[in-house]
Write a protein that holds these residues in place. Structure first.
Motif, PDB file in Angstrom:
ATOM      1  N   UNK A 272       1.142  -1.151   0.009  1.00 29.48           N
ATOM      2  CA  UNK A 272       0.423  -0.174  -0.298  1.00 29.48           C
ATOM      3  C   UNK A 272       0.865   0.957  -0.007  1.00 29.48           C
ATOM      4  N   UNK A 273       1.994   1.725   0.666  1.00 29.28           N
ATOM      5  CA  UNK A 273       3.022   2.260   0.232  1.00 29.28           C
ATOM      6  C   UNK A 273       4.046   2.331  -0.749  1.00 29.28           C
ATOM      7  N   UNK A 274       4.270   3.970  -1.433  1.00 33.48           N
ATOM      8  CA  UNK A 274       5.103   4.310  -2.817  1.00 33.48           C
ATOM      9  C   UNK A 274       6.571   3.835  -1.647  1.00 33.48           C
ATOM     10  N   UNK A 275       6.986   3.101  -3.614  1.00 30.93           N
ATOM     11  CA  UNK A 275       8.737   2.175  -2.726  1.00 30.93           C
ATOM     12  C   UNK A 275       9.335   2.689  -3.641  1.00 30.93           C
ATOM     13  N   UNK A 276      10.358   3.497  -3.632  1.00 32.47           N
ATOM     14  CA  UNK A 276      11.561   3.756  -4.879  1.00 32.47           C
ATOM     15  C   UNK A 276      12.477   3.352  -4.789  1.00 32.47           C
TER      16      UNK A 276
ATOM     17  N   UNK B 220      25.769   7.260  -4.819  1.00 34.43           N
ATOM     18  CA  UNK B 220      25.464   7.676  -6.094  1.00 34.43           C
ATOM     19  C   UNK B 220      23.905   6.722  -5.929  1.00 34.43           C
ATOM     20  N   UNK B 221      23.650   5.738  -5.149  1.00 36.24           N
ATOM     21  CA  UNK B 221      22.646   4.649  -5.185  1.00 36.24           C
ATOM     22  C   UNK B 221      21.290   5.269  -4.257  1.00 36.24           C
ATOM     23  N   UNK B 222      21.285   5.750  -3.006  1.00 38.17           N
ATOM     24  CA  UNK B 222      20.739   6.143  -1.840  1.00 38.17           C
ATOM     25  C   UNK B 222      20.794   7.225  -2.398  1.00 38.17           C
ATOM     26  N   UNK B 223      19.198   8.449  -2.161  1.00 39.36           N
ATOM     27  CA  UNK B 223      19.026  10.025  -2.240  1.00 39.36           C
ATOM     28  C   UNK B 223      18.202  10.224  -1.938  1.00 39.36           C
ATOM     29  N   UNK B 224      17.889  11.560  -1.080  1.00 36.33           N
ATOM     30  CA  UNK B 224      16.970  12.428  -1.149  1.00 36.33           C
ATOM     31  C   UNK B 224      15.315  11.949  -1.388  1.00 36.33           C
TER      32      UNK B 224
ATOM     33  N   UNK C  41      21.095   9.634   3.795  1.00 33.01           N
ATOM     34  CA  UNK C  41      21.113  10.114   2.837  1.00 33.01           C
ATOM     35  C   UNK C  41      19.555  11.104   2.323  1.00 33.01           C
ATOM     36  N   UNK C  42      18.775  11.733   3.855  1.00 36.40           N
ATOM     37  CA  UNK C  42      17.512  12.734   3.356  1.00 36.40           C
ATOM     38  C   UNK C  42      16.654  11.608   3.106  1.00 36.40           C
ATOM     39  N   UNK C  43      16.606  10.162   2.948  1.00 35.75           N
ATOM     40  CA  UNK C  43      15.412   9.446   2.891  1.00 35.75           C
ATOM     41  C   UNK C  43      14.546   9.078   3.468  1.00 35.75           C
ATOM     42  N   UNK C  44      13.636   8.362   3.602  1.00 37.57           N
ATOM     43  CA  UNK C  44      12.743   7.883   4.436  1.00 37.57           C
ATOM     44  C   UNK C  44      13.060   6.078   4.133  1.00 37.57           C
ATOM     45  N   UNK C  45      12.675   5.556   5.948  1.00 34.24           N
ATOM     46  CA  UNK C  45      12.609   4.453   5.870  1.00 34.24           C
ATOM     47  C   UNK C  45      10.974   4.118   5.805  1.00 34.24           C
TER      48      UNK C  45
END
Length: 196
Positions: free
Chosen positions: A48-52, A112-116, A143-147
């Motif tokens: 149900x969650x968008x995952x990138x 390079x492989x984990x972005x904001x 990385x400024x990303x969200x778990x």
């Protein structure tokens, strides 16, 4: 009892020191049909969650995370446990202690492989003391990303890791939670997760 608990009871081996050997089907030799089922179950629980991106740690999590990433149609990246000559550029770094290997490692992920702004699903084979998971979480946050969540194949519920990560506010889904093991009898008691 779910498909994974049945497989653990059938082929898992309880060793002294709270060790559960699942190397015949999960983290040395891999039962690919089982891994596909695991990936589908994580897709059901987190779909149900968008995952990138899917993130894991070498080495045991890689095969599982690859199947999960395929289910979501996103790239998978894994944290390396040591720098090598083919790693270049800036890195996110965290120190983790291994319950199994009784040592500390620095884990690294190339910037390079984990972005904001990325939405990351963390996948791992085991959760015991939670150190690997905390290291991966710290890299995602650096990385400024969200778990988005943490998908664990087997959690040792009698150790503090799962409770600690959940108390930090993270969504943790463990497909099998072992509440007790006895190396003398080989018995394994799973937590009832009927509502999952």
């Amino acid at each position: 009892m779910n498909f994974l608990e049945e497989k653990i009871l059938k082929d898992g081996i309880v060793k002294s020191g709270n060790v559960l050997k699942v190397d015949s089907f999960l983290n040395h030799q891999m039962d690919i049909s089982l891994i596909e089922e695991i990936a589908k179950e994580f897709k059901r629980r987190f779909g149900a969650q968008p995952i990138s991106k899917v993130l894991t740690i070498e080495a045991s999590g890689i095969g599982i995370a690859a199947f999960v990433a395929k289910e979501f149609g996103v790239p998978m990246v894994f944290a390396k446990k040591s720098k090598s000559i083919n790693l270049d550029g800036e890195m996110f770094v965290a120190e983790v202690e291994s319950f199994t290997h009784k040592n500390k490692n620095q884990i690294v992920v190339s910037k390079k492989f984990l972005g904001e702004g990325e939405r990351v699903l963390i996948i791992d084979d085991f959760l015991a003391n939670g150190c690997a998971l905390q290291g991966l979480i710290s890299i995602v946050e650096a990385a400024g990303a969200m778990v988005v969540g943490c998908g664990i194949v087997i959690e040792k519920g009698f150790q503090y890791g799962g409770r600690a990560i959940r108390n930090m506010g993270y969504h943790v889904e463990s497909l099998a939670i072992v509440d007790a093991m006895d190396s003398e009898t080989g018995s394994i008691v799973f937590r009832n997760q009927e509502n999952t």
